[in-house]
Design a protein around this motif. Structure first.
Motif, PDB file in Angstrom:
ATOM      1  N   ALA A   1      -6.115  -6.696 -82.509  1.00 46.99           N
ATOM      2  CA  ALA A   1      -7.304  -6.382 -83.158  1.00 46.99           C
ATOM      3  C   ALA A   1      -8.193  -5.747 -82.032  1.00 46.99           C
ATOM      4  O   ALA A   1      -9.051  -4.771 -82.342  1.00 46.99           O
ATOM      5  CB  ALA A   1      -7.630  -7.417 -83.837  1.00 46.99           C
ATOM      6  N   ASP A   2      -8.422  -6.207 -80.821  1.00 47.99           N
ATOM      7  CA  ASP A   2      -9.616  -6.070 -79.778  1.00 47.99           C
ATOM      8  C   ASP A   2      -9.280  -4.428 -79.460  1.00 47.99           C
ATOM      9  O   ASP A   2     -10.181  -3.809 -79.267  1.00 47.99           O
ATOM     10  CB  ASP A   2      -9.464  -6.910 -78.797  1.00 47.99           C
ATOM     11  CG  ASP A   2      -9.840  -8.233 -78.970  1.00 47.99           C
ATOM     12  OD1 ASP A   2     -10.822  -8.412 -80.064  1.00 47.99           O
ATOM     13  OD2 ASP A   2      -9.635  -9.157 -78.153  1.00 47.99           O
ATOM     14  N   GLU A   3      -8.109  -4.250 -79.259  1.00 50.48           N
ATOM     15  CA  GLU A   3      -7.621  -2.931 -78.935  1.00 50.48           C
ATOM     16  C   GLU A   3      -7.802  -1.632 -79.916  1.00 50.48           C
ATOM     17  O   GLU A   3      -8.552  -0.765 -79.667  1.00 50.48           O
ATOM     18  CB  GLU A   3      -6.145  -2.747 -78.268  1.00 50.48           C
ATOM     19  CG  GLU A   3      -5.681  -1.511 -77.658  1.00 50.48           C
ATOM     20  CD  GLU A   3      -6.495  -1.015 -76.662  1.00 50.48           C
ATOM     21  OE1 GLU A   3      -6.258   0.222 -76.276  1.00 50.48           O
ATOM     22  OE2 GLU A   3      -7.043  -1.695 -75.888  1.00 50.48           O
ATOM     23  N   VAL A   4      -7.570  -2.042 -81.283  1.00 52.47           N
ATOM     24  CA  VAL A   4      -7.721  -1.424 -82.213  1.00 52.47           C
ATOM     25  C   VAL A   4      -9.177  -0.985 -82.279  1.00 52.47           C
ATOM     26  O   VAL A   4      -9.643   0.175 -82.585  1.00 52.47           O
ATOM     27  CB  VAL A   4      -7.062  -1.789 -83.645  1.00 52.47           C
ATOM     28  CG1 VAL A   4      -7.749  -1.051 -84.824  1.00 52.47           C
ATOM     29  CG2 VAL A   4      -5.524  -1.852 -83.624  1.00 52.47           C
ATOM     30  N   GLU A   5     -10.011  -1.750 -82.117  1.00 56.57           N
ATOM     31  CA  GLU A   5     -11.639  -1.708 -82.589  1.00 56.57           C
ATOM     32  C   GLU A   5     -12.166  -1.141 -81.239  1.00 56.57           C
ATOM     33  O   GLU A   5     -13.079  -0.297 -81.480  1.00 56.57           O
ATOM     34  CB  GLU A   5     -12.149  -2.957 -82.972  1.00 56.57           C
ATOM     35  CG  GLU A   5     -11.784  -3.610 -84.219  1.00 56.57           C
ATOM     36  CD  GLU A   5     -12.712  -4.582 -84.673  1.00 56.57           C
ATOM     37  OE1 GLU A   5     -12.732  -4.606 -86.218  1.00 56.57           O
ATOM     38  OE2 GLU A   5     -13.134  -5.462 -84.142  1.00 56.57           O
ATOM     39  N   ARG A   6     -11.774  -1.097 -80.059  1.00 56.83           N
ATOM     40  CA  ARG A   6     -12.018  -0.520 -78.942  1.00 56.83           C
ATOM     41  C   ARG A   6     -11.784   0.932 -79.215  1.00 56.83           C
ATOM     42  O   ARG A   6     -12.751   2.024 -78.868  1.00 56.83           O
ATOM     43  CB  ARG A   6     -11.197  -1.014 -77.701  1.00 56.83           C
ATOM     44  CG  ARG A   6     -11.987  -0.496 -76.418  1.00 56.83           C
ATOM     45  CD  ARG A   6     -11.115  -1.009 -75.248  1.00 56.83           C
ATOM     46  NE  ARG A   6      -9.845  -0.224 -75.300  1.00 56.83           N
ATOM     47  CZ  ARG A   6      -9.375   0.983 -74.976  1.00 56.83           C
ATOM     48  NH1 ARG A   6     -10.317   1.771 -74.542  1.00 56.83           N
ATOM     49  NH2 ARG A   6      -8.227   1.401 -74.667  1.00 56.83           N
ATOM     50  N   VAL A   7     -10.620   1.207 -79.687  1.00 55.80           N
ATOM     51  CA  VAL A   7     -10.238   2.736 -79.704  1.00 55.80           C
ATOM     52  C   VAL A   7     -10.693   3.545 -81.038  1.00 55.80           C
ATOM     53  O   VAL A   7     -11.173   4.463 -80.856  1.00 55.80           O
ATOM     54  CB  VAL A   7      -8.553   2.864 -79.684  1.00 55.80           C
ATOM     55  CG1 VAL A   7      -8.345   4.126 -79.822  1.00 55.80           C
ATOM     56  CG2 VAL A   7      -8.288   2.228 -78.212  1.00 55.80           C
ATOM     57  N   LEU A   8     -10.669   2.756 -82.230  1.00 52.61           N
ATOM     58  CA  LEU A   8     -10.957   3.434 -83.475  1.00 52.61           C
ATOM     59  C   LEU A   8     -12.171   2.991 -84.045  1.00 52.61           C
ATOM     60  O   LEU A   8     -12.676   3.638 -85.170  1.00 52.61           O
ATOM     61  CB  LEU A   8      -9.525   3.012 -84.459  1.00 52.61           C
ATOM     62  CG  LEU A   8      -8.269   3.708 -84.097  1.00 52.61           C
ATOM     63  CD1 LEU A   8      -7.139   3.153 -85.125  1.00 52.61           C
ATOM     64  CD2 LEU A   8      -8.498   5.310 -83.792  1.00 52.61           C
TER      65      LEU A   8
ATOM     66  N   GLU B   1      -2.978   5.501 -84.407  1.00 49.16           N
ATOM     67  CA  GLU B   1      -2.835   4.639 -83.392  1.00 49.16           C
ATOM     68  C   GLU B   1      -1.795   3.723 -83.638  1.00 49.16           C
ATOM     69  O   GLU B   1      -1.746   3.193 -84.986  1.00 49.16           O
ATOM     70  CB  GLU B   1      -3.721   3.905 -82.494  1.00 49.16           C
ATOM     71  CG  GLU B   1      -5.165   4.816 -82.094  1.00 49.16           C
ATOM     72  CD  GLU B   1      -4.679   5.862 -80.925  1.00 49.16           C
ATOM     73  OE1 GLU B   1      -3.748   5.193 -80.239  1.00 49.16           O
ATOM     74  OE2 GLU B   1      -5.233   6.769 -80.710  1.00 49.16           O
ATOM     75  N   THR B   2      -0.659   3.331 -82.981  1.00 46.61           N
ATOM     76  CA  THR B   2       0.303   2.485 -83.369  1.00 46.61           C
ATOM     77  C   THR B   2       0.416   1.440 -82.451  1.00 46.61           C
ATOM     78  O   THR B   2       0.258   1.536 -81.181  1.00 46.61           O
ATOM     79  CB  THR B   2       1.532   3.262 -83.518  1.00 46.61           C
ATOM     80  OG1 THR B   2       2.025   3.814 -82.055  1.00 46.61           O
ATOM     81  CG2 THR B   2       1.684   4.522 -84.483  1.00 46.61           C
TER      82      THR B   2
ATOM     83  N   GLU C   1      -2.028 -14.983 -81.038  1.00 43.67           N
ATOM     84  CA  GLU C   1      -2.826 -14.528 -79.731  1.00 43.67           C
ATOM     85  C   GLU C   1      -2.714 -12.755 -79.785  1.00 43.67           C
ATOM     86  O   GLU C   1      -3.484 -12.258 -79.425  1.00 43.67           O
ATOM     87  CB  GLU C   1      -2.142 -15.087 -78.371  1.00 43.67           C
ATOM     88  CG  GLU C   1      -2.730 -16.486 -78.401  1.00 43.67           C
ATOM     89  CD  GLU C   1      -2.314 -17.285 -77.100  1.00 43.67           C
ATOM     90  OE1 GLU C   1      -1.662 -16.311 -76.310  1.00 43.67           O
ATOM     91  OE2 GLU C   1      -2.529 -18.401 -76.822  1.00 43.67           O
ATOM     92  N   ALA C   2      -1.299 -12.363 -79.827  1.00 41.71           N
ATOM     93  CA  ALA C   2      -1.045 -11.052 -79.952  1.00 41.71           C
ATOM     94  C   ALA C   2      -1.814 -10.116 -80.848  1.00 41.71           C
ATOM     95  O   ALA C   2      -2.451  -9.136 -80.940  1.00 41.71           O
ATOM     96  CB  ALA C   2       0.379 -10.843 -80.224  1.00 41.71           C
ATOM     97  N   PHE C   3      -2.065 -10.913 -82.010  1.00 40.74           N
ATOM     98  CA  PHE C   3      -2.823 -10.194 -83.275  1.00 40.74           C
ATOM     99  C   PHE C   3      -4.107 -10.217 -82.714  1.00 40.74           C
ATOM    100  O   PHE C   3      -4.856  -9.038 -83.021  1.00 40.74           O
ATOM    101  CB  PHE C   3      -2.718 -11.317 -84.444  1.00 40.74           C
ATOM    102  CG  PHE C   3      -2.620 -10.559 -85.807  1.00 40.74           C
ATOM    103  CD1 PHE C   3      -3.597  -9.528 -86.014  1.00 40.74           C
ATOM    104  CD2 PHE C   3      -1.865 -10.900 -86.865  1.00 40.74           C
ATOM    105  CE1 PHE C   3      -3.912  -8.971 -87.423  1.00 40.74           C
ATOM    106  CE2 PHE C   3      -1.931 -10.413 -87.970  1.00 40.74           C
ATOM    107  CZ  PHE C   3      -2.853  -9.303 -88.384  1.00 40.74           C
ATOM    108  N   ALA C   4      -4.978 -11.091 -82.019  1.00 49.19           N
ATOM    109  CA  ALA C   4      -6.252 -10.990 -81.905  1.00 49.19           C
ATOM    110  C   ALA C   4      -6.147  -9.821 -80.721  1.00 49.19           C
ATOM    111  O   ALA C   4      -7.351  -9.134 -80.731  1.00 49.19           O
ATOM    112  CB  ALA C   4      -6.740 -12.294 -81.350  1.00 49.19           C
ATOM    113  N   ALA C   5      -5.535  -9.677 -79.742  1.00 47.65           N
ATOM    114  CA  ALA C   5      -5.483  -8.854 -78.668  1.00 47.65           C
ATOM    115  C   ALA C   5      -5.257  -7.539 -79.368  1.00 47.65           C
ATOM    116  O   ALA C   5      -5.815  -6.494 -78.719  1.00 47.65           O
ATOM    117  CB  ALA C   5      -4.396  -9.135 -77.609  1.00 47.65           C
TER     118      ALA C   5
END
Length: 276
Positions: free
Chosen positions: A73-80, A57-58, A67-71
């Motif tokens: 991170a949330d998306e990465v861990e949700r997907v991967l 995922e990219t 804030e964008a870093f945290a968001a």
């Protein structure tokens, strides 16, 4: 030795240079990849290359934006799934003459090369401790983070700080208890386009620098970029070195013996400074 297969790796600067070399090595070991970069085109190219080997995922992200870093991170861990391999790799080859230094240049260099690393650690380390799956963090510094080479105070300052940060994390009892190890990558010459990308992102202009000197500095930058590609190690060789360093729980990952003489000289100078 940590088992790479099936773990999720978060790699800043992951679409170019050393970050891409690390991604290739991890993909061959079966890690799931979250590639982070500000270059959307390079991210697309990297994903097209690696997705046949593993899940990729990219994400376009400015690592200075917390804030964008945290968001992200949330998306990465949700997907991967939980990130247990963290590579704080993005950086710039910040340079300036002493006379050309400005607060703007200091803020720019520190924000990317040091605060960007801190943002990665502060975003993920509490998560890694909480999820209880152990893991490994690799922070990219430089040979210039171990010995001063006249590369300029901007670059050397940021890279020395990353080494100190990494060493302190390495000996943390809290991280040891959580099964999280830390390495710091201190490369010498590597065949990347970091010089070109740095020039493109550097805050422009300084009225204090004469036009003739600016021209000379630009010529030096061009020579430096060519030298990296002519004499530098392949990003794939460095990627494999990083993988080996993780597997061996190395504190330092150095890429060649170019540092041997300067490191000995610095160590001798330090030891001579001890009171009798």
């Amino acid at each position: 030795m940590i088992d790479i297969k099936g773990r999720t790796a978060f790699i800043t600067g992951g679409a170019n240079g050393i970050g891409l070399g690390i991604a290739r090595s991890l993909a061959r070991e079966g890690a799931k990849l979250a590639l982070i970069d500000i270059d959307s085109g390079a991210l697309a190219t990297a994903k097209a290359e690696l997705q046949s080997m593993t899940q990729v995922e990219t994400y376009v992200l400015d690592i200075c934006d917390r804030e964008a870093f945290a968001a992200t991170a949330d998306e990465v861990e949700r997907v991967l799934g939980p990130v247990t391999l963290l590579f704080n790799n993005a950086g710039v080859a910040a340079a300036s003459s002493i006379g050309g230094l400005t607060y703007e240049l200091w803020d720019w260099a520190l924000s990317i090369n040091l605060i960007g690393v801190i943002n990665g650690i502060q975003t993920f380390l509490p998560r890694m401790i909480k999820n209880g799956q152990g893991g490994h963090i690799v922070n990219t510094s430089s040979g210039a983070g171990l010995v001063a080479f006249g590369n300029g105070v901007l670059y050397t300052t940021t890279k020395f700080a990353v080494v100190g940060l990494s060493e302190e994390l390495k000996v943390s009892p809290e991280l040891k208890a959580a099964g999280i190890d830390v390495s710091v990558l201190c490369p010498a010459r590597v065949a990347t386009d970091i010089v070109k990308r740095t020039v493109e992102s550097t805050p422009k202009g300084n009225a204090l620098i004469p036009e003739e000197l600016q021209k000379k500095m630009a010529e030096n930058v061009e020579k430096a970029g060519k030298a990296l590609h002519q004499y530098g190690l392949s990003i794939d060789v460095v990627g494999d070195m990083v993988l080996k360093g993780i597997q061996e729980n190395a504190t330092f990952i150095l890429t060649d013996r170019q540092m041997e003489g300067p490191l000995k000289a610095r160590a001798e100078e330090l030891l001579k400074s001890l009171p009798q």
